[in-house]
Design an enzyme around this catalytic site. Structure first.
Site, PDB file in Angstrom:
ATOM      1  N   TYR A 114       0.827  -1.210   0.000  1.00  0.00           N
ATOM      2  CA  TYR A 114       0.000   0.000   0.000  1.00  0.00           C
ATOM      3  C   TYR A 114       0.859   1.257   0.000  1.00  0.00           C
ATOM      4  CZ  TYR A 114      -4.088  -2.904   1.035  1.00  0.00           C
ATOM      5  OH  TYR A 114      -5.099  -3.836   0.970  1.00  0.00           O
ATOM      6  N   GLU A 169     -10.798  -7.189   9.892  1.00  0.00           N
ATOM      7  CA  GLU A 169     -10.307  -7.797   8.654  1.00  0.00           C
ATOM      8  C   GLU A 169     -11.434  -8.295   7.756  1.00  0.00           C
ATOM      9  OE1 GLU A 169      -6.087  -9.384   9.066  1.00  0.00           O
ATOM     10  OE2 GLU A 169      -7.045 -10.179  10.873  1.00  0.00           O
TER      11      GLU A 169
END
EC number: 1.17.4.1
Length: 333
Positions: A114, A169
């Site tokens: 990321y 998550e």
């Protein structure tokens, strides 16, 4: 007041220092699945992404992607902190610690990926620094981060904390994953969407693992408490991806995205052994082609099933794996 039953998976024992003999075959197979799915950021080709970023995306789409990546980059650090400071010391069985150790490595790769995406797309140093510091600088990211952090720093039971991080998550990533897959459906940003497929598959496995660990607890949460944690996460995710950073920026329908988040939450509730709350279907049929286990790939690229085959062949036939603890998005309700 009656004493709480002892939790074998949380009780220290000298056996935790040696991997064999395997006491929990389901956990061991989860670990081997994680090991077989290892990848690195260097394997993701970002060469076409720069062209798409400059020439094919609207300003709204660029704004959306920047902020989604900023949230992802920050959230992986929070998951890492929880694993290293809480779960690795909470859980006392070697198979689970092996999984968490590997998850730490994979979360580092996600964080690197990321950060690399932001570094590639954002040329302005000041803007890039603002996005890297999203927990402090972007209010909608701050709110999600604070919700996750309270489960690290608080005194809640392990059962509450494992459910909360299954939500992080399994729910907090769902709207953003879905939005990036929407770009993939349009044939845009192949590096971003390829890495998204790898990462969403990893996070699906991590969520499966949380559900499996929860199933091994002797003392579980009462259904109202479990639903309260999950529904709280749904409201925060809905606010994030429908209001604060609206998915309409990339051409997605707000109401359908809200329904999709509810659908994902119901799947998580079922995986945790709880009755569903929302009773909705998956509004995005194309997402059924990309379950969180990474079953398929829209285009010609490898991934979906990207894993080291020899590792998985070593565990099939001698590890009892129960599909009851698999959290996925391609099943009928």
């Amino acid at each position: 007041m009656p004493s709480m039953p002892e939790e074998p998976i949380l009780t220290p024992t000298p056996d935790r220092f040696c991997m064999f003999p395997i006491q929990y075959p389901q956990i061991w197979e989860m670990y081997k699945k994680a090991e077989a799915s290892f990848w690195t950021a260097e394997e993701v080709d970002l060469s076409q992404d720069n062209r798409d970023w400059e020439n094919s995306l609207t300003n709204d789409e660029r704004h959306f992607i920047k902020h989604v990546l900023a949230f992802f980059a920050a959230s992986d650090g929070i998951v890492l902190e929880n694993l290293s400071t809480r779960f690795m010391s909470d859980v006392q069985i070697s198979e689970a610690r092996a999984f968490y150790g590997f998850q730490i490595a994979i979360e580092n790769i996600h964080s690197e990926m990321y950060s690399l995406l932001l570094d590639t797309y954002i040329k302005d140093n000041k803007e890039r620094d603002h996005l890297f510091r999203a927990i402090e600088t972007i209010p909608c990211v701050t709110k999600k981060a604070e919700w996750a952090m309270k489960w690290i720093n608080g005194s809640q039971s392990f059962a509450e904390r494992i459910v909360a991080f299954a939500c992080v998550e399994g729910i907090f990533f769902s709207g953003s994953f879905c939005s990036i897959f929407w770009l993939k459906k349009r044939g845009l940003m192949p590096g971003l969407t390829f890495s998204n497929e790898l990462i969403s598959r990893d996070e699906g496995l991590h969520c499966d693992f949380a559900c499996l660990i929860y199933s091994l607890l002797r003392t579980k949460l009462d259904e109202d408490r479990l639903k309260a944690i999950v529904c709280d996460a749904v409201e925060i995710e809905r606010e994030f991806v429908c209001d604060a950073l609206p998915c309409a920026l990339v051409g997605m329908n707000r109401e359908l995205m809200s329904q999709y988040i509810e659908f994902v939450a119901d799947r998580l509730l079922a995986a945790l052994g709880c009755a569903k709350v929302y009773g909705v279907s998956n509004p995005f049929d194309w997402m059924e082609l990309i379950s969180l286990q990474g079953k398929t790939n829209f285009f010609e690229k490898r991934v979906g099933e990207y894993q080291k085959a020899s590792i998985m062949s070593s565990v099939h036939g001698n590890a009892a794996f129960n599909d009851d603890h698999v959290f996925k998005l391609d099943e009928d309700f």
